[in-house]
Design a protein around this motif. Sequence first.
Motif, PDB file in Angstrom:
ATOM      1  N   VAL A  83       0.826  -1.302   0.130  1.00 26.11           N
ATOM      2  CA  VAL A  83      -0.101  -0.084   0.052  1.00 26.11           C
ATOM      3  C   VAL A  83       0.884   1.240  -0.015  1.00 26.11           C
ATOM      4  N   VAL A  84       0.660   2.102  -1.074  1.00 26.32           N
ATOM      5  CA  VAL A  84       1.624   3.410  -1.134  1.00 26.32           C
ATOM      6  C   VAL A  84       0.597   4.427  -0.894  1.00 26.32           C
ATOM      7  N   PHE A  85       0.707   5.335   0.067  1.00 25.58           N
ATOM      8  CA  PHE A  85       0.017   6.443   0.460  1.00 25.58           C
ATOM      9  C   PHE A  85       0.458   7.814   0.156  1.00 25.58           C
ATOM     10  N   HIS A  86      -0.221   8.714  -0.692  1.00 27.38           N
ATOM     11  CA  HIS A  86       0.104   9.801  -0.982  1.00 27.38           C
ATOM     12  C   HIS A  86      -1.115  10.818  -0.951  1.00 27.38           C
ATOM     13  N   GLY A  87      -1.163  12.179  -1.098  1.00 28.40           N
ATOM     14  CA  GLY A  87      -2.412  13.011  -1.228  1.00 28.40           C
ATOM     15  C   GLY A  87      -2.934  12.906  -0.031  1.00 28.40           C
ATOM     16  N   PRO A  88      -4.270  13.290   0.242  1.00 26.68           N
ATOM     17  CA  PRO A  88      -4.846  13.437   1.507  1.00 26.68           C
ATOM     18  C   PRO A  88      -4.758  12.507   2.602  1.00 26.68           C
ATOM     19  N   ALA A 131       4.426  14.080  -0.326  1.00 22.13           N
ATOM     20  CA  ALA A 131       2.825  14.226   0.028  1.00 22.13           C
ATOM     21  C   ALA A 131       2.825  14.711   1.318  1.00 22.13           C
ATOM     22  N   LEU A 132       3.878  14.439   2.388  1.00 22.53           N
ATOM     23  CA  LEU A 132       3.599  14.724   3.579  1.00 22.53           C
ATOM     24  C   LEU A 132       3.971  16.262   3.631  1.00 22.53           C
ATOM     25  N   LYS A 133       5.076  16.604   3.110  1.00 23.25           N
ATOM     26  CA  LYS A 133       5.362  17.880   3.034  1.00 23.25           C
ATOM     27  C   LYS A 133       4.155  18.988   2.441  1.00 23.25           C
ATOM     28  N   VAL A 134       3.586  18.458   1.347  1.00 21.10           N
ATOM     29  CA  VAL A 134       2.511  19.262   0.411  1.00 21.10           C
ATOM     30  C   VAL A 134       1.391  19.145   1.591  1.00 21.10           C
ATOM     31  N   MET A 135       1.032  18.142   2.316  1.00 25.86           N
ATOM     32  CA  MET A 135      -0.040  18.364   3.033  1.00 25.86           C
ATOM     33  C   MET A 135       0.245  18.729   4.456  1.00 25.86           C
ATOM     34  N   GLY A 136       1.427  19.186   4.906  1.00 26.20           N
ATOM     35  CA  GLY A 136       1.547  19.526   6.209  1.00 26.20           C
ATOM     36  C   GLY A 136       1.831  18.613   7.296  1.00 26.20           C
ATOM     37  N   VAL A 137       2.315  17.610   6.953  1.00 26.39           N
ATOM     38  CA  VAL A 137       2.398  16.500   7.917  1.00 26.39           C
ATOM     39  C   VAL A 137       3.726  16.049   8.516  1.00 26.39           C
ATOM     40  N   ALA A 138       4.170  16.396   9.693  1.00 25.62           N
ATOM     41  CA  ALA A 138       5.382  15.982  10.156  1.00 25.62           C
ATOM     42  C   ALA A 138       5.873  14.576   9.925  1.00 25.62           C
ATOM     43  N   PRO A 139       6.880  14.416   9.232  1.00 25.58           N
ATOM     44  CA  PRO A 139       7.220  12.847   8.925  1.00 25.58           C
ATOM     45  C   PRO A 139       7.509  12.163  10.187  1.00 25.58           C
ATOM     46  N   ALA A 140       7.973  12.874  11.279  1.00 25.60           N
ATOM     47  CA  ALA A 140       8.181  12.217  12.713  1.00 25.60           C
ATOM     48  C   ALA A 140       6.968  11.774  13.328  1.00 25.60           C
ATOM     49  N   SER A 141       5.888  12.175  12.570  1.00 24.94           N
ATOM     50  CA  SER A 141       4.462  11.945  13.528  1.00 24.94           C
ATOM     51  C   SER A 141       3.716  10.729  12.654  1.00 24.94           C
ATOM     52  N   VAL A 142       4.468  10.058  11.793  1.00 26.75           N
ATOM     53  CA  VAL A 142       3.794   9.134  10.828  1.00 26.75           C
ATOM     54  C   VAL A 142       3.788   7.873  11.839  1.00 26.75           C
ATOM     55  N   LEU A 143       2.761   6.935  11.580  1.00 26.89           N
ATOM     56  CA  LEU A 143       2.974   5.721  12.345  1.00 26.89           C
ATOM     57  C   LEU A 143       4.221   4.724  12.079  1.00 26.89           C
ATOM     58  N   PRO A 144       4.986   4.285  13.022  1.00 25.47           N
ATOM     59  CA  PRO A 144       6.063   3.417  12.778  1.00 25.47           C
ATOM     60  C   PRO A 144       6.007   2.476  11.743  1.00 25.47           C
ATOM     61  N   GLU A 145       4.763   1.845  11.558  1.00 28.65           N
ATOM     62  CA  GLU A 145       4.785   0.647  10.690  1.00 28.65           C
ATOM     63  C   GLU A 145       4.962   1.063   9.367  1.00 28.65           C
ATOM     64  N   ILE A 146       5.015   2.348   9.063  1.00 30.72           N
ATOM     65  CA  ILE A 146       4.990   2.939   7.530  1.00 30.72           C
ATOM     66  C   ILE A 146       6.251   3.040   7.322  1.00 30.72           C
ATOM     67  N   THR A 147       6.800   2.815   6.012  1.00 29.84           N
ATOM     68  CA  THR A 147       8.196   3.196   5.421  1.00 29.84           C
ATOM     69  C   THR A 147       7.999   4.412   4.621  1.00 29.84           C
ATOM     70  N   HIS A 148       8.890   5.155   4.768  1.00 31.21           N
ATOM     71  CA  HIS A 148       8.831   6.540   4.048  1.00 31.21           C
ATOM     72  C   HIS A 148       9.804   6.246   2.595  1.00 31.21           C
ATOM     73  N   VAL A 149       9.177   6.941   1.617  1.00 29.51           N
ATOM     74  CA  VAL A 149       9.762   6.881   0.414  1.00 29.51           C
ATOM     75  C   VAL A 149       9.657   8.292   0.016  1.00 29.51           C
ATOM     76  N   VAL A 150      10.732   8.851  -0.919  1.00 27.46           N
ATOM     77  CA  VAL A 150      10.769  10.121  -1.359  1.00 27.46           C
ATOM     78  C   VAL A 150       9.606  10.428  -2.240  1.00 27.46           C
ATOM     79  N   ASN A 151       9.054   9.612  -3.227  1.00 29.04           N
ATOM     80  CA  ASN A 151       8.048   9.938  -4.277  1.00 29.04           C
ATOM     81  C   ASN A 151       7.275   8.431  -4.271  1.00 29.04           C
ATOM     82  N   GLY A 152       6.121   8.651  -3.814  1.00 31.78           N
ATOM     83  CA  GLY A 152       5.189   7.328  -3.936  1.00 31.78           C
ATOM     84  C   GLY A 152       4.771   7.206  -5.151  1.00 31.78           C
ATOM     85  N   PHE A 153       5.036   8.035  -6.389  1.00 32.57           N
ATOM     86  CA  PHE A 153       4.677   7.499  -7.727  1.00 32.57           C
ATOM     87  C   PHE A 153       5.923   6.653  -8.299  1.00 32.57           C
TER      88      PHE A 153
END
Length: 170
Positions: A83-88, A131-153
């Motif tokens: 599952v790759v999340f982006h946008g809202p 998407a985190l940056k665009v949506m104003g979400v602090a990367p450190a606040s993301v659930l630990p189960e989720i891996t960060h990628v630079v670009n979801g596309f």
Amino acid sequence: MRRTEKRWLLLIPSLLIAAAIFLSAGAANAGEYAALKGVNGLDTVFDVSQGNPKIANIVFWAVRDVYQEESVRALPKPPRTVVVFHGPAVKMLSTDRSGFKPEEVPEVEKFAETLRQMKADGVTLEVCDYALKVMGVAPASVLPEITHVVNGFVSVSGYQAQGYSVVVVP
């Protein structure tokens, strides 16, 4: 015997018949996917941008069913799900609930628990840092189960190039 008890006793045969019909219908339909004929394994990437927590809980019930479905599990190769999340959608991944109405918070909590279960099931979960940056979400606040990628596309495209089927959840 009281009147209420008699009513329940009269309902028992009907309930047993309904349960038998329900169970036999499920058994009859198991494995009857024409789409799975000749398929060795089901690899799926869900491209998720939809950000309504109530809708997400409904949709993710079906997402989980894709890899838990008996017919999919019966294939020669086990299913692989990403599952790759982006946008809202990225707002729902944050531990910061301040962007949600009070009545939405329980739905967000339920969604977070679903994601924890999916991770425990072996599902790969990724969030787009752009998407985190665009949506104003602090990367450190993301659930630990989720891996960060630079670009979801890039992730979605990469999984598709590896042979994963892409399912878009707008």
